[in-house]
Design an enzyme around this catalytic site. Structure first.
Site: not given
Ligand code: FES
Length: 281
Positions: A35, A37, A62, A106
């Site tokens: 997916c 992350d 990222c 995140c």
């Protein structure tokens, strides 16, 4: 191009606490490389005091995922597990001086890894911790997770839910379900607010509640008919709004303003009076 803060860039370029603790006392693994992350958090915990002596992370993601994970480890080191569990995804975002809205997931991933690690330390099974029914198959996100993130971050739109959880960001087939969850959570909230014993509303709370009711209860209905309303000001108990779109020219504008007043009286406080900037009401 995302707007990154200096703090985020610094932690992305020089992340702290990268790696894996040997023989950790707790492990929290969340996300899924498929997916996009994934984060693995390992902790060393003092059994006597419950203090987190060390925290390390490995992430696949990222710049924001790396910086958020690094921020998380900095935030929890030295805290007891009871103190650490109080850290919310907003605290991670704040530590970084903010995250682009599209990257809030995140910070949510960091908070989740912490929860999973602490549950692991306490011997709680992951299924008991997360639970719920998978709503977004593309990103493996459950209804319980979506509800939790909506409540904790006061999200109001599908786009925000996607920014915070990724749900809805793939094929889009789960979007109607996300919309229903949003309605459900907000309906609960509005009822809770309405039946909560009437505490004295401070000005800040009153304005926040007015904004919330306008966003959730009133604007969607007006927008469905091509109209809209904007909150201009709150002066004591006088709420000044501006009608927009089709509502501006509508001969029923006075009625619309009265209906807004009725709703706000019902859900915020009886003392409110609503007037429109243009004079209706
Ligand atoms: S099922 Fe949620 S985006 Fe595809």
């Amino acid at each position: 191009m995302w707007e990154y803060t200096e703090k985020l860039k610094e932690l992305f370029l020089n992340p702290k606490n990268v790696g894996e603790i040997e023989n950790p006392d707790a492990v929290g693994e969340v996300g899924n490389i498929v997916c996009g992350d994934a984060l693995k958090l390992t902790l060393k915990i003092d059994k006597e005091t419950g203090k987190i002596l060390d925290a390390k992370f490995q992430t696949f993601g990222c710049a924001s995922a790396i910086a958020s994970s690094s921020a998380l480890t900095e935030l929890i080191k030295g805290k007891t597990i009871d103190e650490a569990i109080k850290i919310k995804n907003q605290d991670i975002a704040e530590y970084l001086g903010g995250l682009p809205p599209e990257k809030m997931h995140c910070s949510v991933m960091g908070r989740e890894a912490l929860e999973v690690a602490i549950a692991d330390y306490k011997g709680i099974k992951i299924e008991e911790l997360i639970g719920g029914k998978v709503i977004c198959k593309c990103f493996d996100v459950t209804d319980e997770k979506i509800k939790k993130v909506i409540r904790e971050n006061r999200l109001t739109t599908v786009e925000q839910v996607t920014n915070y959880t990724k749900a809805g960001g793939g094929c889009g087939s789960c979007i109607p379900d996300i919309e229903n969850i949003l309605k459900e959570v907000w309906a609960e909230r509005i009822i809770e607010e309405a039946i909560r014993p009437k505490e004295r509303l401070t000005n800040i709370k009153k304005i926040a509640l007015i904004q919330e009711i306008l966003e959730r209860e009133i604007r969607p209905r007006l927008q469905a008919d091509g109209g809209d309303v904007e909150l201009i000001d709150v002066d004591g108990n006088r709420v000044i709004v501006a009608l927009r779109g089709m509502c501006t020219e509508c001969v029923m504008a006075n009625v619309t303003v009265k209906n807004i007043e009725k709703k706000l009286k019902e859900l915020v406080t009886e003392d409110l009076m609503v007037v429109s900037e243009g004079g209706q009401g």
